[in-house]
Design a protein around this motif. Structure first.
Motif, PDB file in Angstrom:
ATOM      1  N   PRO A 345      82.590 -24.141   0.457  1.00  0.00           N
ATOM      2  CA  PRO A 345      83.105 -25.514   0.382  1.00  0.00           C
ATOM      3  C   PRO A 345      84.520 -25.685   0.937  1.00  0.00           C
ATOM      4  O   PRO A 345      84.779 -26.621   1.697  1.00  0.00           O
ATOM      5  N   ALA A 346      85.444 -24.795   0.582  1.00  0.00           N
ATOM      6  CA  ALA A 346      86.814 -24.920   1.105  1.00  0.00           C
ATOM      7  C   ALA A 346      86.848 -24.749   2.619  1.00  0.00           C
ATOM      8  O   ALA A 346      87.684 -25.345   3.303  1.00  0.00           O
ATOM      9  N   GLY A 347      85.938 -23.936   3.162  1.00  0.00           N
ATOM     10  CA  GLY A 347      85.869 -23.750   4.601  1.00  0.00           C
ATOM     11  C   GLY A 347      85.270 -24.944   5.315  1.00  0.00           C
ATOM     12  O   GLY A 347      85.543 -25.179   6.493  1.00  0.00           O
ATOM     13  N   ALA A 348      84.426 -25.707   4.609  1.00  0.00           N
ATOM     14  CA  ALA A 348      83.817 -26.909   5.178  1.00  0.00           C
ATOM     15  C   ALA A 348      84.680 -28.141   4.964  1.00  0.00           C
ATOM     16  O   ALA A 348      84.475 -29.164   5.643  1.00  0.00           O
ATOM     17  N   ALA A 349      85.637 -28.072   4.055  1.00  0.00           N
ATOM     18  CA  ALA A 349      86.485 -29.232   3.758  1.00  0.00           C
ATOM     19  C   ALA A 349      87.173 -29.780   5.008  1.00  0.00           C
ATOM     20  O   ALA A 349      87.296 -31.010   5.155  1.00  0.00           O
ATOM     21  N   PRO A 350      87.629 -28.941   5.965  1.00  0.00           N
ATOM     22  CA  PRO A 350      88.221 -29.503   7.178  1.00  0.00           C
ATOM     23  C   PRO A 350      87.258 -30.388   7.967  1.00  0.00           C
ATOM     24  O   PRO A 350      87.689 -31.351   8.613  1.00  0.00           O
ATOM     25  N   VAL A 351      85.964 -30.050   7.957  1.00  0.00           N
ATOM     26  CA  VAL A 351      84.987 -30.904   8.641  1.00  0.00           C
ATOM     27  C   VAL A 351      84.893 -32.251   7.932  1.00  0.00           C
ATOM     28  O   VAL A 351      84.860 -33.309   8.570  1.00  0.00           O
ATOM     29  N   ALA A 352      84.870 -32.221   6.599  1.00  0.00           N
ATOM     30  CA  ALA A 352      84.863 -33.470   5.835  1.00  0.00           C
ATOM     31  C   ALA A 352      86.125 -34.278   6.103  1.00  0.00           C
ATOM     32  O   ALA A 352      86.077 -35.507   6.254  1.00  0.00           O
ATOM     33  N   GLY A 353      87.256 -33.591   6.182  1.00  0.00           N
ATOM     34  CA  GLY A 353      88.514 -34.279   6.452  1.00  0.00           C
ATOM     35  C   GLY A 353      88.560 -34.868   7.843  1.00  0.00           C
ATOM     36  O   GLY A 353      89.068 -35.984   8.045  1.00  0.00           O
ATOM     37  N   LEU A 354      88.028 -34.136   8.818  1.00  0.00           N
ATOM     38  CA  LEU A 354      87.982 -34.643  10.186  1.00  0.00           C
ATOM     39  C   LEU A 354      87.115 -35.890  10.267  1.00  0.00           C
ATOM     40  O   LEU A 354      87.484 -36.880  10.907  1.00  0.00           O
ATOM     41  N   ARG A 355      85.959 -35.834   9.619  1.00  0.00           N
ATOM     42  CA  ARG A 355      85.077 -37.013   9.627  1.00  0.00           C
ATOM     43  C   ARG A 355      85.791 -38.230   9.023  1.00  0.00           C
ATOM     44  O   ARG A 355      85.735 -39.329   9.572  1.00  0.00           O
ATOM     45  N   LYS A 356      86.484 -38.024   7.924  1.00  0.00           N
ATOM     46  CA  LYS A 356      87.176 -39.129   7.276  1.00  0.00           C
ATOM     47  C   LYS A 356      88.370 -39.598   8.107  1.00  0.00           C
ATOM     48  O   LYS A 356      88.666 -40.806   8.160  1.00  0.00           O
ATOM     49  N   ALA A 357      89.050 -38.666   8.756  1.00  0.00           N
ATOM     50  CA  ALA A 357      90.183 -39.034   9.610  1.00  0.00           C
ATOM     51  C   ALA A 357      89.727 -39.841  10.821  1.00  0.00           C
ATOM     52  O   ALA A 357      90.450 -40.720  11.302  1.00  0.00           O
ATOM     53  N   ARG A 358      88.528 -39.533  11.310  1.00  0.00           N
ATOM     54  CA  ARG A 358      87.970 -40.342  12.398  1.00  0.00           C
ATOM     55  C   ARG A 358      87.688 -41.768  11.918  1.00  0.00           C
ATOM     56  O   ARG A 358      88.009 -42.746  12.594  1.00  0.00           O
ATOM     57  N   GLU A 359      87.102 -41.871  10.733  1.00  0.00           N
ATOM     58  CA  GLU A 359      86.785 -43.189  10.192  1.00  0.00           C
ATOM     59  C   GLU A 359      88.051 -44.008   9.957  1.00  0.00           C
ATOM     60  O   GLU A 359      88.050 -45.230  10.121  1.00  0.00           O
ATOM     61  N   ALA A 360      89.133 -43.327   9.576  1.00  0.00           N
ATOM     62  CA  ALA A 360      90.399 -44.014   9.293  1.00  0.00           C
ATOM     63  C   ALA A 360      91.221 -44.272  10.545  1.00  0.00           C
ATOM     64  O   ALA A 360      92.261 -44.927  10.480  1.00  0.00           O
ATOM     65  N   GLY A 361      90.794 -43.734  11.677  1.00  0.00           N
ATOM     66  CA  GLY A 361      91.540 -43.917  12.917  1.00  0.00           C
ATOM     67  C   GLY A 361      92.724 -42.990  13.074  1.00  0.00           C
ATOM     68  O   GLY A 361      93.532 -43.154  14.006  1.00  0.00           O
ATOM     69  N   ILE A 362      92.856 -42.014  12.191  1.00  0.00           N
ATOM     70  CA  ILE A 362      93.936 -41.026  12.317  1.00  0.00           C
ATOM     71  C   ILE A 362      93.684 -40.140  13.528  1.00  0.00           C
ATOM     72  O   ILE A 362      94.571 -39.898  14.350  1.00  0.00           O
ATOM     73  N   VAL A 363      92.464 -39.629  13.628  1.00  0.00           N
ATOM     74  CA  VAL A 363      92.013 -38.901  14.812  1.00  0.00           C
ATOM     75  C   VAL A 363      91.198 -39.870  15.660  1.00  0.00           C
ATOM     76  O   VAL A 363      90.273 -40.515  15.153  1.00  0.00           O
ATOM     77  N   GLU A 364      91.537 -39.978  16.929  1.00  0.00           N
ATOM     78  CA  GLU A 364      90.899 -40.969  17.784  1.00  0.00           C
ATOM     79  C   GLU A 364      89.699 -40.374  18.520  1.00  0.00           C
ATOM     80  O   GLU A 364      89.595 -39.152  18.697  1.00  0.00           O
ATOM     81  N   ALA A 365      88.792 -41.237  18.912  1.00  0.00           N
ATOM     82  CA  ALA A 365      87.620 -40.817  19.681  1.00  0.00           C
ATOM     83  C   ALA A 365      88.069 -40.074  20.930  1.00  0.00           C
ATOM     84  O   ALA A 365      88.993 -40.497  21.630  1.00  0.00           O
ATOM     85  N   GLY A 366      87.423 -38.933  21.181  1.00  0.00           N
ATOM     86  CA  GLY A 366      87.742 -38.140  22.360  1.00  0.00           C
ATOM     87  C   GLY A 366      88.873 -37.160  22.195  1.00  0.00           C
ATOM     88  O   GLY A 366      89.134 -36.357  23.092  1.00  0.00           O
ATOM     89  N   ASP A 367      89.585 -37.199  21.059  1.00  0.00           N
ATOM     90  CA  ASP A 367      90.639 -36.211  20.815  1.00  0.00           C
ATOM     91  C   ASP A 367      90.051 -34.806  20.813  1.00  0.00           C
ATOM     92  O   ASP A 367      88.890 -34.593  20.420  1.00  0.00           O
ATOM     93  N   SER A 368      90.846 -33.838  21.238  1.00  0.00           N
ATOM     94  CA  SER A 368      90.433 -32.431  21.141  1.00  0.00           C
ATOM     95  C   SER A 368      90.905 -31.881  19.797  1.00  0.00           C
ATOM     96  O   SER A 368      92.061 -32.081  19.404  1.00  0.00           O
ATOM     97  N   VAL A 369      89.983 -31.216  19.092  1.00  0.00           N
ATOM     98  CA  VAL A 369      90.231 -30.794  17.711  1.00  0.00           C
ATOM     99  C   VAL A 369      89.727 -29.372  17.513  1.00  0.00           C
ATOM    100  O   VAL A 369      88.661 -29.006  18.026  1.00  0.00           O
ATOM    101  N   VAL A 370      90.500 -28.575  16.775  1.00  0.00           N
ATOM    102  CA  VAL A 370      90.034 -27.278  16.286  1.00  0.00           C
ATOM    103  C   VAL A 370      89.972 -27.339  14.769  1.00  0.00           C
ATOM    104  O   VAL A 370      90.961 -27.689  14.113  1.00  0.00           O
ATOM    105  N   VAL A 371      88.809 -27.043  14.219  1.00  0.00           N
ATOM    106  CA  VAL A 371      88.618 -26.956  12.776  1.00  0.00           C
ATOM    107  C   VAL A 371      88.626 -25.477  12.395  1.00  0.00           C
ATOM    108  O   VAL A 371      87.939 -24.672  13.031  1.00  0.00           O
ATOM    109  N   VAL A 372      89.402 -25.124  11.396  1.00  0.00           N
ATOM    110  CA  VAL A 372      89.484 -23.724  10.946  1.00  0.00           C
ATOM    111  C   VAL A 372      88.636 -23.550   9.692  1.00  0.00           C
ATOM    112  O   VAL A 372      88.926 -24.131   8.645  1.00  0.00           O
ATOM    113  N   VAL A 373      87.565 -22.764   9.821  1.00  0.00           N
ATOM    114  CA  VAL A 373      86.715 -22.420   8.685  1.00  0.00           C
ATOM    115  C   VAL A 373      87.313 -21.170   8.039  1.00  0.00           C
ATOM    116  O   VAL A 373      87.357 -20.101   8.659  1.00  0.00           O
ATOM    117  N   THR A 374      87.770 -21.307   6.806  1.00  0.00           N
ATOM    118  CA  THR A 374      88.539 -20.228   6.180  1.00  0.00           C
ATOM    119  C   THR A 374      87.702 -19.210   5.419  1.00  0.00           C
ATOM    120  O   THR A 374      88.215 -18.145   5.064  1.00  0.00           O
TER     121      THR A 374
END
Length: 409
Positions: A345-374
């Motif tokens: 779960p803690a390793g997947a939390a960044p994916v959940a955060g990225l999805r929510k950040a996209r919905e909030a407009g923090i991360v914009e469409a087409g941005d390049s992103v690295v998610v770290v699975v811990t």
């Protein structure tokens, strides 16, 4: 260690000799005076002669950056050198250019192995043979495995609700595992008390200043692996705050030394039930010190390294975001079925955060992103079953298969 200058208090700036065993600045009660390792980077560069060609056998490629004596034999299981994977299917789902740094590939299945290797190498350097820490499971397993490798006695303090799968590892590694009838924070306080009483070497990442230095190798690796295409964002989950602080420090060092051209923004993700760093970053005054989340690895009510974590977010121009347990479990399943990466779960939390950040407009469409699975999902199969759903029961009959999938064409 002529390349290491000193240990500096993050609160008052007091300096201490890095060749001594010291955890926090004594000018501040409790564990508030977190220490930062500082370096003579001219000497670091003189020592570093490795090609930045993407070939990373282990984190010891960056030994020139690490605060260990040249004469000491590292305690290592080959940690680091984890892959950076293209994630086109998940990226399409989230409308970003996505890569995944899978640190669940480390020897005991968790990013924390990077830090453990450094702290036990320091214990060997200091001539100490008993090591300890408090943990919800991952740090315990990591410390136990590396202790077995290095010949140390390992004594662990875990909360009573730590996942069984994570406790199996340290037991197999031969550690003395003490289940504390209480929370992680109570187990943590007890580990600090026994450290003071018995003089055991404490691996606790929040207070052992050398732990973060091991975690920063994930930043070094990311800088090298993305050198031709630095991402807009790097996403970490946050518990005590050490991992995102270390990752940012490593990446920033490479940029400061002109080994890469720029740095990414950091996105820190916390669970709604353990939100202290997010609250501090956003100046919220109503933080709850009782942590409650399915993501046990980041279930920390009183993070000891919030200052460094918030500094990483601020210096990088980054942001933090909260996710619910339901969003974390959904992300664990999403990551698995789109990219074949099995995260706890803690390793997947960044994916959940990225999805929510996209919905909030923090991360914009087409941005390049690295998610770290811990950490790997093998750490917590009970939560994985919640995320993945139930097994479908059928009779040993072909008709049951036909009923489910239809007949062959």
């Amino acid at each position: 260690m002529d390349h290491v200058d000193s240990l500096v208090c993050t609160l008052c700036g007091a300096e201490y000799d890095p060749d001594q065993v010291i955890y926090t600045c004594p000018n501040h009660p409790g564990v508030k005076g977190i220490l930062e390792v500082t370096y003579d980077y001219d000497r670091v560069l003189d020592r570093f002669d490795e090609p930045l060609d993407g070939a990373i056998g282990s984190q010891w490629k960056y030994r020139a950056f690490l605060p260990v004596d040249d004469d000491v034999e590292p305690v290592t299981l080959g940690e680091g050198g984890t892959p950076l994977l293209e994630a086109p299917r998940l990226g399409a789902e989230l409308d970003v250019d996505l890569r995944v740094k899978d640190d669940g590939r480390n020897p005991t299945g968790v990013l924390k192995d990077r830090a453990t290797a450094i702290s036990l190498t320091k214990a060997r350097e200091f001539g100490l043979d008993v090591v300890t820490c408090a943990s919800t499971g991952n740090a315990a397993a990591s410390l136990a495995g590396f202790s077995a490798r290095g010949g140390f006695d390992c004594r662990l303090f875990v909360p009573g609700d730590a996942p069984e799968g994570k406790l199996a590892q340290p037991l197999v590694y031969g550690a003395d595992v003490l289940g504390v009838r209480g929370s992680y924070d109570e187990a943590y306080d007890l580990s600090m008390a026994v450290t003071e009483r018995f003089g055991w070497y404490n691996r606790n990442a929040a207070v052992n200043p050398f732990q973060v230095e091991g975690k920063r190798t994930v930043g070094h690796e990311l800088a090298e692996q993305t050198r031709e295409e630095i991402p807009d964002w790097v996403v970490f989950s946050m518990g005590d705050g050490c991992t995102i602080a270390g990752g940012w420090k490593g990446f920033r060092e490479f940029a400061d030394l002109d080994l890469v051209e720029e740095t990414p923004r950091m996105l820190g993700v916390q669970a709604e039930g353990a939100s202290a760093i997010h609250d501090a970053f956003h100046d919220h005054d109503d933080a709850d010190e009782v942590a409650d989340t399915v993501a046990d690895s980041i279930s920390v009510g009183r993070p000891r390294n919030a200052v460094k974590a918030c500094s990483a977010l601020e210096e990088s121009g980054g942001e933090s975001i909260l996710v619910s347990d339901e969003e974390v479990l959904a992300a664990e399943s999403l990551l698995g079925r789109t990219e074949g990466i099995y995260a706890e779960p803690a390793g997947a939390a960044p994916v959940a955060g990225l999805r929510k950040a996209r919905e909030a407009g923090i991360v914009e469409a087409g941005d390049s992103v690295v998610v770290v699975v811990t950490g790997t999902g093998l750490k917590d199969t009970r939560s994985a079953m919640r995320a993945g759903g139930e097994v479908t029961a059928i009779d040993p009959a072909i008709d049951d298969v036909v009923e489910r999938y239809g007949d062959a064409d």
